[in-house]
Design an enzyme around this catalytic site. Structure first.
Site, mmCIF file in Angstrom:
data_model
loop_
_atom_site.group_PDB
_atom_site.id
_atom_site.type_symbol
_atom_site.label_atom_id
_atom_site.label_comp_id
_atom_site.label_asym_id
_atom_site.label_seq_id
_atom_site.Cartn_x
_atom_site.Cartn_y
_atom_site.Cartn_z
ATOM 1 N N ASN A 14 0.805 -1.038 0.011
ATOM 2 C CA ASN A 14 0.063 0.185 -0.184
ATOM 3 C C ASN A 14 0.737 1.376 -0.081
ATOM 4 O O ASN A 14 0.706 2.211 -0.821
ATOM 5 C CB ASN A 14 -0.945 0.015 1.136
ATOM 6 C CG ASN A 14 -2.300 -0.889 0.844
ATOM 7 O OD1 ASN A 14 -2.910 -0.519 0.227
ATOM 8 N ND2 ASN A 14 -2.367 -2.062 1.451
ATOM 9 N N MET A 91 1.774 -2.184 12.132
ATOM 10 C CA MET A 91 0.923 -3.236 13.297
ATOM 11 C C MET A 91 1.350 -2.831 14.641
ATOM 12 O O MET A 91 1.872 -3.527 15.437
ATOM 13 C CB MET A 91 1.259 -4.653 12.887
ATOM 14 C CG MET A 91 0.974 -5.153 11.726
ATOM 15 S SD MET A 91 -0.840 -4.912 11.476
ATOM 16 C CE MET A 91 -1.280 -5.828 9.868
ATOM 17 N N ARG A 92 0.978 -1.758 15.226
ATOM 18 C CA ARG A 92 1.273 -1.129 16.299
ATOM 19 C C ARG A 92 0.218 -0.463 16.891
ATOM 20 O O ARG A 92 0.027 0.575 16.155
ATOM 21 C CB ARG A 92 2.576 -0.422 16.597
ATOM 22 C CG ARG A 92 2.969 0.169 17.880
ATOM 23 C CD ARG A 92 4.321 -0.159 18.353
ATOM 24 N NE ARG A 92 4.380 0.362 19.794
ATOM 25 C CZ ARG A 92 5.025 -0.153 21.038
ATOM 26 N NH1 ARG A 92 5.402 -1.380 20.641
ATOM 27 N NH2 ARG A 92 5.295 0.359 21.955
ATOM 28 N N HIS A 110 -7.815 -0.891 6.102
ATOM 29 C CA HIS A 110 -8.110 -2.329 6.435
ATOM 30 C C HIS A 110 -8.738 -3.031 5.512
ATOM 31 O O HIS A 110 -9.565 -2.599 4.658
ATOM 32 C CB HIS A 110 -9.018 -2.448 7.864
ATOM 33 C CG HIS A 110 -9.156 -3.545 8.414
ATOM 34 N ND1 HIS A 110 -8.149 -4.130 9.332
ATOM 35 C CD2 HIS A 110 -10.162 -4.407 8.657
ATOM 36 C CE1 HIS A 110 -8.774 -5.220 9.588
ATOM 37 N NE2 HIS A 110 -9.893 -5.554 9.306
ATOM 38 N N ASP A 146 -9.094 -0.309 13.979
ATOM 39 C CA ASP A 146 -10.013 -0.690 12.855
ATOM 40 C C ASP A 146 -11.271 -0.346 12.930
ATOM 41 O O ASP A 146 -12.184 -1.041 12.625
ATOM 42 C CB ASP A 146 -9.893 -2.287 12.536
ATOM 43 C CG ASP A 146 -8.535 -2.845 12.154
ATOM 44 O OD1 ASP A 146 -7.464 -2.022 11.692
ATOM 45 O OD2 ASP A 146 -8.208 -3.866 12.508
ATOM 46 N N GLU A 175 -7.359 -2.136 -2.551
ATOM 47 C CA GLU A 175 -6.657 -1.395 -1.481
ATOM 48 C C GLU A 175 -5.829 -0.352 -2.306
ATOM 49 O O GLU A 175 -5.877 0.620 -1.991
ATOM 50 C CB GLU A 175 -5.809 -2.244 -0.565
ATOM 51 C CG GLU A 175 -6.581 -3.292 0.326
ATOM 52 C CD GLU A 175 -5.791 -3.868 1.264
ATOM 53 O OE1 GLU A 175 -5.046 -3.180 2.022
ATOM 54 O OE2 GLU A 175 -5.793 -5.087 1.450
HETATM 55 C C1 GAR Z 1 -2.997 -4.886 3.952
HETATM 56 O O1 GAR Z 1 -3.860 -5.874 3.617
HETATM 57 C C2 GAR Z 1 -3.364 -3.768 5.170
HETATM 58 O O2 GAR Z 1 -5.008 -3.452 4.843
HETATM 59 C C3 GAR Z 1 -3.713 -4.463 6.400
HETATM 60 O O3 GAR Z 1 -2.339 -5.171 6.314
HETATM 61 C C4 GAR Z 1 -1.740 -5.384 4.795
HETATM 62 C C5 GAR Z 1 -0.545 -4.559 4.747
HETATM 63 O O4 GAR Z 1 -0.082 -5.071 3.308
HETATM 64 N N1 GAR Z 1 -3.856 -3.789 7.546
HETATM 65 C C6 GAR Z 1 -4.753 -4.290 8.604
HETATM 66 O O5 GAR Z 1 -4.992 -5.485 8.656
HETATM 67 C C7 GAR Z 1 -4.751 -3.305 9.477
HETATM 68 N N2 GAR Z 1 -5.679 -3.793 10.443
HETATM 69 P P1 GAR Z 1 1.031 -4.142 2.796
HETATM 70 O O6 GAR Z 1 2.254 -3.998 3.878
HETATM 71 O O7 GAR Z 1 1.405 -4.722 1.585
HETATM 72 O O8 GAR Z 1 0.417 -2.634 2.448
#
Ligand code: GAR
Length: 216
Positions: A14, A91-92, A110, A146, A175
């Site tokens: 992303n 992720m924090r 998300h 989230d 996304e």
């Molecule tokens: C993505 O799918 C994002 O939506 C999710 O982590 C992934 C990261 O992928 N986020 C969550 O689950 C937040 N609760 P990326 O590092 O390739 O962007």
């Protein structure tokens, strides 16, 4: 142009989509900085390859001292005059104080159609529930994980033979479309928060905030 920081913990696809979109002429925001809370995040190298400044602020040594980590993070954001934060697989969890400080200026993505399936394993949750449509959501960050005023959603169909991995891959495609579009809406003042609800401003309609498959 508003300077944006992208916060990552891992792959950063992303992040790459945001950097790519922002590199186009006329995009209303500048990706000024990528910060990872993990030194081994693969996304760091991709950001550097695209000429974006990166920083690592390891969160692990802070343990449960979230405020201590955020103090260092805030100093970095201040030093780069950051006005908007995009969480991209970061992720924090943050303290309520940090979230309040960035209220209306911090976005998260998300991979589910929130408020369904927040937290871990959203694709497994979606498959277990048997939903026929899933997707992804860009929202303003509030203290609850989230959750928060929704800016934009992208929907995809769920196939009968989907696994969490195949569904994740399909959702990831959408996304990468909605995150840059949501940032554009924020940076052009196409949206505003009013009593914890995101509303569109003049000239922006619901279709600008939704990508959905055609349903026959
Ligand atoms: C993505 O799918 C994002 O939506 C999710 O982590 C992934 C990261 O992928 N986020 C969550 O689950 C937040 N609760 P990326 O590092 O390739 O962007």
């Amino acid at each position: 142009m508003r300077p944006v920081a992208i916060l990552i913990s891992g792959r950063g696809s992303n992040m790459s989509a945001l950097i790519e979109a922002a590199s186009a002429d006329g995009f209303p925001a500048e990706i000024a900085l990528v910060i990872s809370n993990r030194a081994d995040a693969p996304g760091l190298a991709n950001a550097q390859a695209k000429g974006i400044k990166t920083l690592v602020i390891e969160s692990k040594p802070f343990g449960k001292d979230r405020a201590g980590f955020e103090q260092v993070l805030q100093a970095a954001l201040d030093a780069h005059r950051i006005e908007v934060i995009c969480l991209a697989g970061f992720m924090r969890l943050f303290t309520a104080e940090f979230v309040q400080r960035w209220y209306g200026r911090m976005l998260n993505i998300h991979p589910s159609l929130l408020p369904s399936f927040p937290g871990l394993d959203p694709h497994g949750q979606a498959l277990r529930a048997g939903v026929k449509i899933s997707g992804a959501t860009v929202h303003f960050v509030i203290p609850e994980t989230d959750a928060g005023p929704i800016i934009m959603q992208g929907a995809v169909p769920v196939a009968n033979d989907d696994t969490a991995d195949t569904l994740a891959a399909r959702v990831l495609g959408v996304e990468h479309q909605i995150y840059p579009q949501a940032l554009r809406l924020l940076a052009t003042d196409g949206i505003k928060i009013d009593r914890d609800v995101t509303t569109n401003t003049a000239g922006v309609d619901a279709n600008d905030c939704l990508i959905a498959p055609t349903v026959i």
